[in-house]
Design a protein around this motif. Structure first.
Motif, PDB file in Angstrom:
ATOM      1  N   GLU A 427      -9.386  21.010  -0.161  1.00 19.08           N
ATOM      2  CA  GLU A 427      -7.964  20.808   0.140  1.00 19.08           C
ATOM      3  C   GLU A 427      -7.705  19.456  -0.363  1.00 19.08           C
ATOM      4  O   GLU A 427      -7.505  18.917  -1.488  1.00 19.08           O
ATOM      5  N   HIS A 428      -9.549  18.420  -0.534  1.00 21.36           N
ATOM      6  CA  HIS A 428      -9.491  17.253  -1.087  1.00 21.36           C
ATOM      7  C   HIS A 428      -9.808  17.505  -2.852  1.00 21.36           C
ATOM      8  O   HIS A 428      -8.801  16.887  -4.174  1.00 21.36           O
ATOM      9  N   GLU A 431      -6.561  18.441  -4.225  1.00 21.40           N
ATOM     10  CA  GLU A 431      -5.575  17.446  -4.577  1.00 21.40           C
ATOM     11  C   GLU A 431      -5.630  16.496  -5.878  1.00 21.40           C
ATOM     12  O   GLU A 431      -5.045  15.837  -6.514  1.00 21.40           O
TER      13      GLU A 431
END
Length: 625
Positions: A427-428, A431
Motif C-alpha cells: 500500500e505504501h 501511494e
C-alpha cells in the motif's frame, strides 16, 4: 386376259415396293425382346437408333418418312447414357420392342434425368395408331405419364406383338439421356429405395437447418445464419436437380425448370462464399482474396437474372464458371489450412466430400464408374457429408470460443487475485507511485496546455493565447493607468507567394517571419502571436504609441533583412505591413477597440502601398476599415 391380270398385279407390286421402302420407318433392324428384362434394368443405348434434328422442327410424320428414316444411326456403343453435349438440336430415338410371349407384358421405360427440358414419347396403341405424350422439366408435373421425379412411361405390349417407339428429347442446357427398361415389379422396388434415399438426405438437411437456426436465435452469431442459408440453397438446388421440388412443391413448371436449377446453384455458391468468409476469417487472413470472394458472391447473386433471360446461351459458360469457382474455393481453403487456420481443416474436408460426390455422379453418368448405391446418389451423399463436417466445424468453433472465454475468465480471476495481494502487501509503495504518477501527469498536463496555446507551424503563441493575454494586460493597464500597445502585421502579397512558390515554401516563410518577430519584440511581458493565416500580432505592455511605432519599424526592418525573394511582389522581396495602436484603457472599456484600431491602421498601411508601418490615433479608434 393376261392384260387384265397384269393390271391387277401392278398395283399390288407397287404397294409391296412402298412397304419395303418405308420399312425402316416402321421398325429397327433389330427388335428388343422385352422378356429379356429381369430384376435389373436394361440399358437401351445399344438398341436405339439415333437421329439429330438441328432445326428442332421435325415431326413424327417427318421422321417416319423414308428419306428422314434412313438417316437414323444404329449400332450405338454400350454406355449408360447418351451424352449429347450443350446443343440446341433435338434428338429422335427409335426403339423397336418385341413381345414373343402368349400374354401381354407391361414394362417401364425410364428416362432417368430430370433435367431434360422436353421429352416426347410416341407409341402405338392396340389399333396400331400412334399416341403422343409431351413432358419435360420445363412443363408442369401434371404432364408426367407416371408420377415420378424422373420421366417414366408405362408400356403395355400385347402378346406376339411388336412396337416401334419414337422418343424426342431436347434441352436448354447440356443434354444427357440415360434410357432404361424395367419390369414393373423391379421398377417399383427401385423407386421405393430411391425415394428412401431422397427422404434420408432431405431429412438430414432439414435437421441441420432447424438445429443451426435455433443456434443462431440463441447465440446471435451470424455465421449460423449463413450456414442455414447455404444449406437451404443447396437443398433447394438438389431438390430441383433431382425432380423432387417439382413433385412435392406445387408442381409448377418453374419449380422443375433448368432456370430454377441454375439459379439455385448460383445462390448456393454465393451463400457458400459468404459462409466461408465468416468461417475462415479471410478478411484478416487473406484481405485481398476476401475482396475477390465478395465480388464473386455478388456476381452469383446477379446471375439468376441472366438465366431467366438467356439460359440456353450461357448454360455452358455457367458450368465453366461454376467449376472455376469450385477450384477457387478449394484453393482458398487449402491456403487457409496451410496457414494453420483451424476451421479450414474441416472446410477443406467438407468441400472435398461435395466435389467427390459430384464427380462420382458425373462419372457414373458418363459410364466411367459402375452404377451402385454410392455413385447413383453420390451428389446427395457428398452434400450430406459436407453438411455434417461443416456442422462439426461450427461445433468445434463454438467449443474453441467457449474454451478461450473460460481461459480468459480464469486468467482475469488470477490477475484480480494477484492484484489484491499486491495491494495488500504494497500500500505504501502504491501511494508513492500514485504520487509520482500524479506529478508526472501534472507535468504532462502543463506541457499539453502549453502546446494548446502554441501555434504548431511557427512556434509562437496562437490566437487562443493572444486573446487570453490581451484580456489580462488590458485589465492590468486599466488598474495601473498605463498605456497598452498592440501591433498587427500582415505579409504583403502572401497569396501570390504561396501560389508561385508552393505551400511548403509559404509555411517556411511564415516560420522565418515569426522568428524575426520574436527576436525584435523580446522584452519581458511582450507577447508575439500568430493571429491567423499570414497575420501576426504583438502586445507591448506599458508602451505608448511612439515607442510601439519604433518597435514595429524594427520588426519591418528585421523582415526586410531576411531578404526572402518574392517574384510576384513589386519590391522583388518579401515585405510586411504593420498597423499599430496604443492608449491607456478607459474604465469599463473592452480590448476589442484596441484590436480594431490596430486592424484599421494595418488597413491604411496596405491601402497606402504596403511595406510600411502606420500608427492609429487614439482620437478615432472606431474608424471603419
Amino acid at each position: 386376259m393376261h392384260t387384265l391380270a397384269l393390271h391387277q398385279l401392278l398395283p399390288r407390286l407397287l404397294l409391296l415396293l412402298a412397304a419395303l421402302l418405308t420399312w425402316p420407318a416402321q421398325a429397327s433392324e433389330t427388335a428388343l425382346d422385352v422378356s429379356q428384362v429381369s430384376t435389373q434394368p436394361l440399358s437401351l443405348t445399344t438398341w436405339v437408333d439415333l437421329l439429330e434434328d438441328p432445326s428442332a422442327q421435325l415431326t413424327l410424320a417427318d421422321v417416319q418418312s423414308p428419306t428422314v428414316a434412313a438417316r437414323f444411326v444404329g449400332d450405338q456403343p454400350a454406355i449408360t447414357a447418351f451424352a449429347l453435349g450443350f446443343t440446341r438440336s433435338s434428338y429422335w430415338m427409335r426403339l423397336t420392342l418385341h413381345n414373343p410371349s402368349d400374354t401381354a407384358v407391361r414394362r417401364m421405360l425410364d428416362v432417368d434425368n430430370p433435367r431434360i427440358s422436353s421429352v416426347q414419347l410416341h407409341w402405338q396403341d392396340a389399333q396400331g395408331n400412334y399416341q403422343s405424350l409431351s413432358t419435360g422439366c420445363d412443363t408442369p408435373f401434371a404432364t408426367r405419364a407416371y408420377p415420378n421425379r424422373g420421366f417414366v412411361f408405362p408400356l403395355t405390349l400385347p402378346a406376339h406383338s411388336e412396337q416401334v417407339l419414337y422418343l424426342r428429347v431436347s434441352s436448354n442446357i447440356g443434354l444427357l439421356v440415360p434410357i432404361q427398361l424395367w419390369t414393373e415389379q423391379a421398377f417399383h422396388a427401385h423407386e421405393r429405395n430411391d425415394y428412401l434415399v431422397q427422404a434420408w438426405y432431405f431429412g438430414i438437411a432439414s435437421a441441420m437447418v432447424l438445429f443451426n437456426l435455433m443456434l443462431f436465435l440463441a447465440l446471435r452469431d451470424r455465421i449460423y445464419l449463413l450456414y442455414v442459408v447455404f444449406v437451404a440453397t443447396t437443398v433447394f438446388t438438389l431438390a430441383v436437380k433431382n425432380g423432387i421440388a417439382v413433385e412435392f412443391l406445387g408442381g409448377s413448371a418453374w419449380m422443375g425448370s433448368n432456370v430454377a436449377y441454375y439459379s439455385g446453384a448460383s445462390l448456393g455458391l454465393s451463400a457458400l462464399l459468404l459462409f466461408m468468409r465468416s468461417m475462415l476469417g479471410t478478411r484478416k487472413l487473406l484481405p485481398r482474396t476476401d475482396i475477390v470472394m465478395q465480388g464473386v458472391a455478388v456476381f452469383y447473386l446477379l446471375t439468376p437474372l441472366v438465366y431467366a433471360l438467356a439460359l440456353p446461351a450461357v448454360s455452358q459458360a455457367a458450368i465453366v464458371a461454376n467449376l472455376l469457382s469450385a477450384l477457387f474455393i478449394a484453393g482458398v481453403g487449402l491456403v487457409c489450412a496451410l496457414r494453420r487456420q483451424r476451421s479450414a481443416y474441416f472446410f477443406v474436408g467438407a468441400f472435398g466430400m461435395l466435389m467427390l460426390g459430384g464427380a462420382m455422379t458425373t462419372l457414373r453418368a458418363m459410364g466411367v464408374v459402375p452404377t451402385n448405391e454410392f455413385t447413383v446418389d453420390g451428389m446427395q451423399l457428398g452434400s450430406a457429408l459436407e453438411m455434417l463436417l461443416l456442422a462439426f466445424a461450427l461445433a468445434d468453433r463454438y467449443n474453441s470460443l467457449r474454451k478461450a472465454k473460460a481461459q480468459a475468465q480464469q486468467e482475469l480471476l488470477q490477475v484480480q487475485e494477484q492484484l489484491v495481494k499486491t495491494l495488500r502487501n504494497s500500500e505504501h509503495e502504491l501511494e508513492l507511485r500514485v504520487a509520482q504518477r500524479t506529478e508526472e501527469l501534472l507535468v504532462l498536463n502543463n506541457r499539453l496546455e502549453a502546446l494548446s496555446l502554441t501555434d504548431g507551424l511557427t512556434g509562437v503563441a496562437n490566437r487562443r493565447r493572444f486573446d487570453t493575454v490581451l484580456q489580462q494586460e488590458w485589465a492590468r493597464a486599466q488598474r495601473h493607468g498605463h498605456p497598452l500597445a498592440l501591433a498587427m502585421l500582415d505579409v504583403d502579397w502572401f497569396k501570390q507567394y504561396n501560389d508561385h512558390y508552393g505551400h511548403p515554401a509559404g509555411d517556411e516563410c511564415l516560420s522565418q517571419i515569426a522568428h524575426a518577430l520574436q527576436r525584435s519584440v523580446c522584452r519581458t511581458g511582450d507577447l508575439v502571436a500568430r493571429y491567423g493565416g499570414e497575420e501576426f500580432v504583438f502586445i507591448a505592455p506599458a508602451t505608448d504609441g511612439c515607442n510601439a511605432l519604433g518597435m514595429a519599424q524594427k520588426v519591418a526592418q528585421a523582415v526586410q533583412a531576411l531578404a526572402l525573394p518574392h517574384a510576384k511582389s513589386p519590391l522583388g522581396h518579401l515585405s510586411v505591413s504593420i498597423g499599430v495602436a496604443a492608449w491607456v484603457p478607459a474604465p469599463d472599456s473592452a480590448p476589442d477597440a484596441l484590436v480594431e484600431a490596430a486592424d484599421t491602421a494595418l488597413y491604411q498601411a496596405k491601402k497606402q502601398g504596403r511595406n510600411q508601418v502606420v500608427l492609429h490615433t487614439h482620437e478615432d479608434p472606431e474608424s471603419p476599415h
